[in-house]
Design a protein around this motif. Sequence first.
Motif, PDB file in Angstrom:
ATOM      1  N   TYR A  20      39.208  52.551  -1.589  1.00  0.00           N
ATOM      2  CA  TYR A  20      40.402  51.930  -0.970  1.00  0.00           C
ATOM      3  C   TYR A  20      40.270  50.493  -1.489  1.00  0.00           C
ATOM      4  O   TYR A  20      41.273  49.967  -1.789  1.00  0.00           O
ATOM      5  CB  TYR A  20      40.271  51.985   0.371  1.00  0.00           C
ATOM      6  CG  TYR A  20      40.573  53.298   0.958  1.00  0.00           C
ATOM      7  CD1 TYR A  20      40.931  54.470   0.111  1.00  0.00           C
ATOM      8  CD2 TYR A  20      40.084  53.554   2.298  1.00  0.00           C
ATOM      9  CE1 TYR A  20      40.845  55.718   0.594  1.00  0.00           C
ATOM     10  CE2 TYR A  20      40.243  54.932   2.770  1.00  0.00           C
ATOM     11  CZ  TYR A  20      40.675  56.002   2.233  1.00  0.00           C
ATOM     12  OH  TYR A  20      40.703  57.297   2.960  1.00  0.00           O
ATOM     13  N   ALA A  30      38.612  48.940  -3.884  1.00  0.00           N
ATOM     14  CA  ALA A  30      38.663  48.896  -5.409  1.00  0.00           C
ATOM     15  C   ALA A  30      40.102  48.847  -5.866  1.00  0.00           C
ATOM     16  O   ALA A  30      40.614  48.094  -6.653  1.00  0.00           O
ATOM     17  CB  ALA A  30      37.802  50.024  -5.943  1.00  0.00           C
ATOM     18  N   MET A  31      41.133  49.831  -5.133  1.00  0.00           N
ATOM     19  CA  MET A  31      42.227  49.762  -5.503  1.00  0.00           C
ATOM     20  C   MET A  31      42.932  48.500  -5.189  1.00  0.00           C
ATOM     21  O   MET A  31      43.969  47.969  -5.900  1.00  0.00           O
ATOM     22  CB  MET A  31      43.186  50.987  -4.887  1.00  0.00           C
ATOM     23  CG  MET A  31      42.894  52.359  -5.163  1.00  0.00           C
ATOM     24  SD  MET A  31      43.847  53.573  -4.572  1.00  0.00           S
ATOM     25  CE  MET A  31      43.195  53.731  -3.048  1.00  0.00           C
ATOM     26  N   THR A  73      42.099  45.940  -8.006  1.00  0.00           N
ATOM     27  CA  THR A  73      42.733  46.264  -9.268  1.00  0.00           C
ATOM     28  C   THR A  73      44.217  45.577  -9.283  1.00  0.00           C
ATOM     29  O   THR A  73      44.417  44.998 -10.126  1.00  0.00           O
ATOM     30  CB  THR A  73      42.630  47.804  -9.727  1.00  0.00           C
ATOM     31  OG1 THR A  73      43.433  48.609  -8.750  1.00  0.00           O
ATOM     32  CG2 THR A  73      41.529  48.368  -9.991  1.00  0.00           C
ATOM     33  N   ARG A  74      44.969  45.802  -7.987  1.00  0.00           N
ATOM     34  CA  ARG A  74      46.134  45.057  -8.159  1.00  0.00           C
ATOM     35  C   ARG A  74      46.136  43.596  -8.065  1.00  0.00           C
ATOM     36  O   ARG A  74      46.777  42.959  -8.533  1.00  0.00           O
ATOM     37  CB  ARG A  74      46.640  45.618  -6.871  1.00  0.00           C
ATOM     38  CG  ARG A  74      48.416  45.270  -6.737  1.00  0.00           C
ATOM     39  CD  ARG A  74      49.147  45.833  -7.887  1.00  0.00           C
ATOM     40  NE  ARG A  74      50.410  45.242  -8.151  1.00  0.00           N
ATOM     41  CZ  ARG A  74      51.382  45.320  -8.845  1.00  0.00           C
ATOM     42  NH1 ARG A  74      51.235  46.645  -9.466  1.00  0.00           N
ATOM     43  NH2 ARG A  74      52.108  44.646  -9.119  1.00  0.00           N
ATOM     44  N   MET A 128      43.595  42.055  -9.448  1.00  0.00           N
ATOM     45  CA  MET A 128      43.350  41.432 -10.846  1.00  0.00           C
ATOM     46  C   MET A 128      44.652  41.616 -11.687  1.00  0.00           C
ATOM     47  O   MET A 128      44.791  40.443 -12.647  1.00  0.00           O
ATOM     48  CB  MET A 128      42.353  42.595 -11.482  1.00  0.00           C
ATOM     49  CG  MET A 128      40.847  42.459 -10.897  1.00  0.00           C
ATOM     50  SD  MET A 128      39.725  43.749 -10.957  1.00  0.00           S
ATOM     51  CE  MET A 128      39.070  43.302 -12.507  1.00  0.00           C
ATOM     52  N   ALA A 136      49.207  47.748   8.710  1.00  0.00           N
ATOM     53  CA  ALA A 136      49.310  49.258   8.809  1.00  0.00           C
ATOM     54  C   ALA A 136      48.047  49.820   8.383  1.00  0.00           C
ATOM     55  O   ALA A 136      47.671  49.392   7.255  1.00  0.00           O
ATOM     56  CB  ALA A 136      50.550  49.638   8.080  1.00  0.00           C
ATOM     57  N   ARG A 165      47.659  52.828   6.671  1.00  0.00           N
ATOM     58  CA  ARG A 165      47.879  53.172   5.527  1.00  0.00           C
ATOM     59  C   ARG A 165      48.221  52.025   4.630  1.00  0.00           C
ATOM     60  O   ARG A 165      49.375  51.449   4.640  1.00  0.00           O
ATOM     61  CB  ARG A 165      48.785  54.330   5.370  1.00  0.00           C
ATOM     62  CG  ARG A 165      48.596  55.616   6.287  1.00  0.00           C
ATOM     63  CD  ARG A 165      49.512  56.601   6.174  1.00  0.00           C
ATOM     64  NE  ARG A 165      50.818  56.414   6.251  1.00  0.00           N
ATOM     65  CZ  ARG A 165      51.852  57.399   6.748  1.00  0.00           C
ATOM     66  NH1 ARG A 165      51.583  58.487   7.137  1.00  0.00           N
ATOM     67  NH2 ARG A 165      53.332  56.883   6.667  1.00  0.00           N
ATOM     68  N   ALA A 175      49.600  52.341   1.735  1.00  0.00           N
ATOM     69  CA  ALA A 175      50.681  52.359   1.032  1.00  0.00           C
ATOM     70  C   ALA A 175      51.875  51.973   1.765  1.00  0.00           C
ATOM     71  O   ALA A 175      52.987  51.834   1.302  1.00  0.00           O
ATOM     72  CB  ALA A 175      50.544  54.092   0.830  1.00  0.00           C
ATOM     73  N   ASP A 176      51.707  51.949   3.205  1.00  0.00           N
ATOM     74  CA  ASP A 176      52.916  51.487   4.060  1.00  0.00           C
ATOM     75  C   ASP A 176      52.989  49.882   4.054  1.00  0.00           C
ATOM     76  O   ASP A 176      53.951  49.544   4.654  1.00  0.00           O
ATOM     77  CB  ASP A 176      52.576  51.848   5.560  1.00  0.00           C
ATOM     78  CG  ASP A 176      52.809  53.439   5.745  1.00  0.00           C
ATOM     79  OD1 ASP A 176      53.325  54.070   4.668  1.00  0.00           O
ATOM     80  OD2 ASP A 176      52.407  54.060   6.720  1.00  0.00           O
ATOM     81  N   ARG A 177      52.226  49.007   3.539  1.00  0.00           N
ATOM     82  CA  ARG A 177      52.160  47.682   3.902  1.00  0.00           C
ATOM     83  C   ARG A 177      53.487  47.281   2.807  1.00  0.00           C
ATOM     84  O   ARG A 177      53.659  47.602   1.962  1.00  0.00           O
ATOM     85  CB  ARG A 177      51.040  47.067   2.873  1.00  0.00           C
ATOM     86  CG  ARG A 177      49.560  47.405   3.293  1.00  0.00           C
ATOM     87  CD  ARG A 177      49.089  47.106   4.810  1.00  0.00           C
ATOM     88  NE  ARG A 177      48.079  47.668   5.277  1.00  0.00           N
ATOM     89  CZ  ARG A 177      46.634  47.355   4.874  1.00  0.00           C
ATOM     90  NH1 ARG A 177      46.393  46.581   4.044  1.00  0.00           N
ATOM     91  NH2 ARG A 177      45.721  48.059   5.699  1.00  0.00           N
ATOM     92  N   PRO A 178      54.098  46.201   3.759  1.00  0.00           N
ATOM     93  CA  PRO A 178      55.426  45.947   3.092  1.00  0.00           C
ATOM     94  C   PRO A 178      55.302  44.993   1.762  1.00  0.00           C
ATOM     95  O   PRO A 178      54.125  44.580   1.481  1.00  0.00           O
ATOM     96  CB  PRO A 178      55.898  45.114   4.297  1.00  0.00           C
ATOM     97  CG  PRO A 178      54.880  44.566   5.085  1.00  0.00           C
ATOM     98  CD  PRO A 178      53.628  45.760   4.915  1.00  0.00           C
ATOM     99  N   HIS A 179      56.413  44.986   1.393  1.00  0.00           N
ATOM    100  CA  HIS A 179      56.548  44.050   0.029  1.00  0.00           C
ATOM    101  C   HIS A 179      57.679  42.839   0.382  1.00  0.00           C
ATOM    102  O   HIS A 179      58.729  43.124  -0.104  1.00  0.00           O
ATOM    103  CB  HIS A 179      56.736  45.024  -1.199  1.00  0.00           C
ATOM    104  CG  HIS A 179      55.795  45.898  -1.605  1.00  0.00           C
ATOM    105  ND1 HIS A 179      55.426  46.885  -0.850  1.00  0.00           N
ATOM    106  CD2 HIS A 179      54.763  45.802  -2.618  1.00  0.00           C
ATOM    107  CE1 HIS A 179      54.479  47.523  -1.324  1.00  0.00           C
ATOM    108  NE2 HIS A 179      53.737  47.006  -2.025  1.00  0.00           N
ATOM    109  N   VAL A 207      49.373  45.578  -1.623  1.00  0.00           N
ATOM    110  CA  VAL A 207      47.906  46.023  -1.122  1.00  0.00           C
ATOM    111  C   VAL A 207      46.854  44.869  -1.650  1.00  0.00           C
ATOM    112  O   VAL A 207      45.615  44.918  -1.725  1.00  0.00           O
ATOM    113  CB  VAL A 207      47.756  47.317  -1.733  1.00  0.00           C
ATOM    114  CG1 VAL A 207      48.490  48.311  -1.272  1.00  0.00           C
ATOM    115  CG2 VAL A 207      47.528  47.390  -3.478  1.00  0.00           C
TER     116      VAL A 207
END
Lengths: 454, 186
Positions: A150, A152-153, A156-157, A159, A255, A257, A259-263, A301
């Motif tokens: 998690y 690491a993902m 990568t974003r 980076m 959040a 998840r 995936a649920d974090r806002p933008h 993320v």
Amino acid sequence: MRDVYVVSGGVSKFTKARPDKTFQAVIKEAYDYAIDDLGLTFPQFTELVDGSVASYFSDHFARQLMAGIMAQDYLGLCPKPSHRVEGGGATGGLCFQEAWKSVASGSMDICVAYGFETMSHVNTWKGNEFIALASDVSFDYPVGGFYSGYYAMMVTRHMKEFGTTVEQLAHVSVKNHINAYHNPYAQKRHRYTIEDVRAAPMVAWPLTRLDICVMSDGAAAVILCSEEGLEKLENASGRRYPRVVVESIGRGTDAMRMADRPHQSFDEFMAKNALAAERDDPDTRAYYQDLWEQGFRYPGVHSFRAGRMASKQAYERAGITDPLHEIDFIELHDAYTSSEIQTYEDMGLCRYGEGGAFAVSGQTFMPGLDYGLNLPDAPVCPVNPSGGLIACGHPVGATGLMQGVFALWQLQGTIGQHFHDDTLQIANARRGAIHSHAGTGTYVTVSILKQAEE
Amino acid sequence: MSENKRQLPRKIEETDAGQILFNVPFPAELDAEALQALKKMGPIVLKQPYCIDYIHSYGQDSPFFAGLANGVFLGSREPDTGYTYATPRGHDMTTGAETDWVVLPAEGVIHAFTVCHFGSEEFLPQTPFVLILVHFEGADTLFLSRLMGVDPDAASLDWIGMKVRARYLRNSKFRPTDVYFVPAES
């Protein structure tokens, strides 16, 4: 709210496994050390303490429900009030703040926060499975539940978004391991190089084994008190203790998840999440405006909104506007080198997007230590002088309290006494922060400790 | 007393179940010195099995898994604002309103990724595997999934932004991995 003082603490040496003692007896090591450091006997302290807060993350690791009350009775604290707190990796930080609340609210004059984790009871990969259960078991865990994956993902974003490099991440590992070389409480005391970090086995690309903290058995305890509590302790011991006060606390959440974090938009970030100094500085506003024009969204993320909100709340309550120069050191939750860099940004030590460059600047390193690195800037605000989680270990429920103990000793000027080596004592440390962080930035706490005016 | 009184068991029946350790070293004479010496005894460490089957309900998210079983990727949408979740969510986090089901596109782009060379015990045999967060056009949040069809030893930041296409397991396991992704151009 009343002033709350931190007067004493203790840490069991964090280690891979403590089969020699049950968890209660390991907690008692830290607890007894804290009492002894006050110059009190066990019965004297038992007579004076009003209650406690217990901290441990996982009933799975313990394979014991209500472990908190078992510690409470082993420490001889029954029938005094107590409760257990849990909030993933931030459990210790939450426990510290709950103890603060108990005193600040007037409910207790003297409160002890104790915490532990026994992660050696299962093998490392089962342990990773337990930890991954702290992600949504319907949508996240079954896909390949693994916290290192998690994080690491997230990096990568980071980076991709900002050009952060693996060498910049490795600087954090080198710094924290070399700091810990002088900390006898640390689980890992090694002098690594950037090359060592990158050559270590890859765990979750791009994070290697030396970018990631280890699992540990361990315990910690911190004693907090009011002015009245301080007077009771000092009357009993006949000693006067250094005044270290909890200046403020802050908390944030996000959040579960990722995936649920806002933008969020630039305007929303500025209205809700920007620090005052960021909002008021035209250069920083222009910098962020430019980031958004390039497609940056907050927190996504790559950033921990919970860490930002915890910092913002703690800073506003303490009147801190320039954290890098107004805080003398930070014990920061570096479960991953990447999360230390991300947290530099959340805590406003640098701007979002500048964490990688900031990590290699030298500003968060200890003065006087040889890291074998070419660092352009002088130290300003050492981060993880103790070695942090990466080197000290991370027995989850104890970790945030360990930070409280090390921060207290820094502010007391007693690192040399407790470490038997004063290399890590920061000269003239007057204000420190402790930062505790749970699963991918879900719960984050920031507490500011300060030498009180005599 | 009744002459017919039932004889109550006075002994726990010995069995061969579980672990048995024979001939544990122990002092023959328990004098003060021997009792003191017990403090130096090494810990007894034993393995205890722990196995559980949970009855897990997907609750209001169940249609998502039924959709995957039928090759359909469902998301959730706030009826008024149109805020769209690529990972289902029964209620919107801003308005609190109940969301509606919407069909999401079969293609998205990689927002973030990693290659797991180690993993939790359950997934260790599957390593190395690739985790991705997928962004879909028209969706405001992401979806965590697996990526197949790329070389795990050739991880590159260039994977971010790659177009990917959903594929579905024929034999649905009713897990989120019933859907996974492959590079769209493959």
